[in-house]
Design a protein around this motif. Sequence first.
Motif, mmCIF file in Angstrom:
data_model
loop_
_atom_site.group_PDB
_atom_site.id
_atom_site.type_symbol
_atom_site.label_atom_id
_atom_site.label_comp_id
_atom_site.label_asym_id
_atom_site.label_seq_id
_atom_site.Cartn_x
_atom_site.Cartn_y
_atom_site.Cartn_z
ATOM 1 N N LEU A 151 34.341 76.203 -66.036
ATOM 2 C CA LEU A 151 35.458 75.284 -66.212
ATOM 3 C C LEU A 151 35.917 75.265 -67.667
ATOM 4 O O LEU A 151 37.093 75.431 -67.966
ATOM 5 N N LEU A 152 34.953 75.058 -68.578
ATOM 6 C CA LEU A 152 35.224 75.035 -70.012
ATOM 7 C C LEU A 152 34.251 75.989 -70.693
ATOM 8 O O LEU A 152 33.059 75.957 -70.417
ATOM 9 N N PRO A 153 34.699 76.840 -71.609
ATOM 10 C CA PRO A 153 33.815 77.832 -72.205
ATOM 11 C C PRO A 153 32.881 77.242 -73.253
ATOM 12 O O PRO A 153 33.173 76.222 -73.882
ATOM 13 N N GLY A 154 31.740 77.924 -73.433
ATOM 14 C CA GLY A 154 30.817 77.605 -74.512
ATOM 15 C C GLY A 154 30.936 78.629 -75.622
ATOM 16 O O GLY A 154 31.815 79.492 -75.608
ATOM 17 N N VAL A 155 30.011 78.578 -76.574
ATOM 18 C CA VAL A 155 30.135 79.437 -77.750
ATOM 19 C C VAL A 155 29.925 80.918 -77.427
ATOM 20 O O VAL A 155 30.399 81.787 -78.163
ATOM 21 N N SER A 156 29.223 81.227 -76.328
ATOM 22 C CA SER A 156 28.955 82.635 -76.029
ATOM 23 C C SER A 156 30.087 83.315 -75.265
ATOM 24 O O SER A 156 30.063 84.529 -75.078
ATOM 25 N N MET B 167 43.406 70.013 -70.636
ATOM 26 C CA MET B 167 44.268 69.563 -69.552
ATOM 27 C C MET B 167 44.535 70.689 -68.556
ATOM 28 O O MET B 167 44.565 71.865 -68.917
ATOM 29 N N SER B 168 44.765 70.297 -67.295
ATOM 30 C CA SER B 168 45.115 71.262 -66.255
ATOM 31 C C SER B 168 45.864 70.554 -65.142
ATOM 32 O O SER B 168 45.799 69.321 -64.990
ATOM 33 N N ASP B 169 46.565 71.336 -64.316
ATOM 34 C CA ASP B 169 47.178 70.803 -63.100
ATOM 35 C C ASP B 169 46.173 70.742 -61.956
ATOM 36 O O ASP B 169 46.493 70.211 -60.889
ATOM 37 N N TYR B 170 44.974 71.290 -62.179
ATOM 38 C CA TYR B 170 43.966 71.397 -61.127
ATOM 39 C C TYR B 170 42.633 70.865 -61.637
ATOM 40 O O TYR B 170 42.334 70.935 -62.826
ATOM 41 N N LYS C 236 48.027 64.885 -63.967
ATOM 42 C CA LYS C 236 47.335 65.879 -64.782
ATOM 43 C C LYS C 236 45.849 65.535 -64.844
ATOM 44 O O LYS C 236 45.473 64.367 -64.889
ATOM 45 N N TYR C 237 45.027 66.585 -64.881
ATOM 46 C CA TYR C 237 43.587 66.405 -65.012
ATOM 47 C C TYR C 237 43.188 66.573 -66.475
ATOM 48 O O TYR C 237 43.668 67.486 -67.168
ATOM 49 N N TYR C 238 42.304 65.698 -66.920
ATOM 50 C CA TYR C 238 41.818 65.686 -68.295
ATOM 51 C C TYR C 238 40.300 65.836 -68.277
ATOM 52 O O TYR C 238 39.593 64.990 -67.718
ATOM 53 N N ALA C 239 39.795 66.902 -68.876
ATOM 54 C CA ALA C 239 38.365 67.104 -69.022
ATOM 55 C C ALA C 239 37.974 66.689 -70.440
ATOM 56 O O ALA C 239 38.445 67.275 -71.416
ATOM 57 N N VAL C 240 37.132 65.672 -70.550
ATOM 58 C CA VAL C 240 36.667 65.156 -71.835
ATOM 59 C C VAL C 240 35.245 65.640 -72.048
ATOM 60 O O VAL C 240 34.427 65.609 -71.126
ATOM 61 N N TYR C 241 34.910 66.066 -73.282
ATOM 62 C CA TYR C 241 33.589 66.634 -73.489
ATOM 63 C C TYR C 241 33.192 66.568 -74.963
ATOM 64 O O TYR C 241 34.026 66.398 -75.853
ATOM 65 N N SER C 242 31.909 66.708 -75.195
ATOM 66 C CA SER C 242 31.358 66.768 -76.536
ATOM 67 C C SER C 242 31.225 68.233 -76.944
ATOM 68 O O SER C 242 30.767 69.060 -76.154
ATOM 69 N N ILE C 243 31.598 68.548 -78.187
ATOM 70 C CA ILE C 243 31.645 69.946 -78.605
ATOM 71 C C ILE C 243 30.363 70.352 -79.334
ATOM 72 O O ILE C 243 29.511 69.525 -79.643
ATOM 73 N N VAL C 244 30.275 71.642 -79.633
ATOM 74 C CA VAL C 244 29.074 72.179 -80.261
ATOM 75 C C VAL C 244 28.817 71.558 -81.631
ATOM 76 O O VAL C 244 27.661 71.462 -82.060
ATOM 77 N N ARG C 245 29.855 71.137 -82.343
ATOM 78 C CA ARG C 245 29.671 70.523 -83.656
ATOM 79 C C ARG C 245 29.256 69.064 -83.554
ATOM 80 O O ARG C 245 28.947 68.427 -84.559
ATOM 81 N N GLY C 246 29.292 68.513 -82.343
ATOM 82 C CA GLY C 246 28.698 67.209 -82.089
ATOM 83 C C GLY C 246 29.581 66.012 -82.335
ATOM 84 O O GLY C 246 29.725 65.163 -81.463
ATOM 85 N N HIS C 247 30.195 65.899 -83.512
ATOM 86 C CA HIS C 247 30.853 64.645 -83.886
ATOM 87 C C HIS C 247 32.178 64.426 -83.173
ATOM 88 O O HIS C 247 32.724 63.328 -83.221
ATOM 89 N N GLU C 248 32.703 65.439 -82.499
ATOM 90 C CA GLU C 248 34.013 65.323 -81.866
ATOM 91 C C GLU C 248 33.921 65.147 -80.351
ATOM 92 O O GLU C 248 33.118 65.789 -79.684
ATOM 93 N N LEU C 249 34.751 64.274 -79.834
ATOM 94 C CA LEU C 249 35.071 64.238 -78.410
ATOM 95 C C LEU C 249 36.425 64.921 -78.258
ATOM 96 O O LEU C 249 37.419 64.490 -78.851
ATOM 97 N N ALA D 289 28.076 66.486 -72.011
ATOM 98 C CA ALA D 289 28.691 65.169 -71.789
ATOM 99 C C ALA D 289 30.136 65.247 -71.319
ATOM 100 O O ALA D 289 31.011 64.582 -71.851
ATOM 101 N N SER D 290 30.394 66.033 -70.289
ATOM 102 C CA SER D 290 31.766 66.152 -69.782
ATOM 103 C C SER D 290 32.063 65.104 -68.724
ATOM 104 O O SER D 290 31.170 64.623 -68.018
ATOM 105 N N SER D 291 33.327 64.746 -68.613
ATOM 106 C CA SER D 291 33.789 63.856 -67.543
ATOM 107 C C SER D 291 35.255 64.163 -67.261
ATOM 108 O O SER D 291 35.963 64.692 -68.114
ATOM 109 N N MET D 292 35.697 63.829 -66.065
ATOM 110 C CA MET D 292 37.047 64.178 -65.614
ATOM 111 C C MET D 292 37.874 62.926 -65.382
ATOM 112 O O MET D 292 37.381 61.915 -64.859
ATOM 113 N N ARG D 293 39.159 63.001 -65.749
ATOM 114 C CA ARG D 293 40.118 61.922 -65.514
ATOM 115 C C ARG D 293 41.398 62.527 -64.931
ATOM 116 O O ARG D 293 41.690 63.703 -65.135
ATOM 117 N N LYS D 294 42.180 61.696 -64.240
ATOM 118 C CA LYS D 294 43.487 62.120 -63.762
ATOM 119 C C LYS D 294 44.513 61.064 -64.126
ATOM 120 O O LYS D 294 44.414 59.910 -63.712
#
Length: 222
Positions: free
Chosen positions: A35-40, A81-84, A64-77, A55-60
């Motif tokens: 769904l969402l790529p990682g560093v590799s 976005m997608s239509d699906y 529109k669909y919104y995937a919220v997640y914590s990134i590899v650098r940690g401090h950012e949420l 720490a991902s979660s989905m909203r609509k």
Amino acid sequence: MGTQQAKELNLWTSGNWVVRLEDDMLTLKTDPKMLLPGVSNSKGSGFEGHEFFEASSMRKFNGKYYAVYSIVRGHELCYAMSDYPDHGFVYKGVLHSNGNLGINEEPQYYYANNHGSLVEIKGEYYIFGHRHTNYTQYQRQGVAERLLMNPDGTFDQAEMTSCGLNGKPLLGSGEYPASIACVLQSENGACKEDVSIDRSRHPAVTQDAKKNRLLRMCKTAR
């Protein structure tokens, strides 16, 4: 699956995956797909530098669909976005940084991992996250800010402030608890929360008020 096997398959760095379930909500209907790529596997994806970590979660919202997640650098949420709900996600930006990086070039608060949620309440949007206390990324203080949705459905990064959900600026008089301060740093600035920090030289909000090393710099929300 053992730890070694997981490492060999790059499951720690291959991103976020999704499957469809049967009506019993237990049986897999499809094979997993990314769904969402990682560093590799983020090269050429548009997620470079903001890859999925946890720490991902989905909203609509508004179709529109919104995937919220914590990134590899940690401090950012961050969010995409997608239509699906299960494919087609495009990286859109940062929602919140617990060091206020992105709002400012240098951190204003000692930053580390961040987990949270994006919610809509009565037509208004809010980001919930956390920052760190007591000199460790494992003790956390919840924070929240209002988000403004742009006409195209995107959000700009929210600034972490002393107001939180107060709804208006704090009065410029009187006293406020140090625990709401949106700027916390030594005379040399702030840095990533790490076991190697010289704690005698850096301020922190702790659980013991007698041990609080308080602020050289504090400002209320703009």
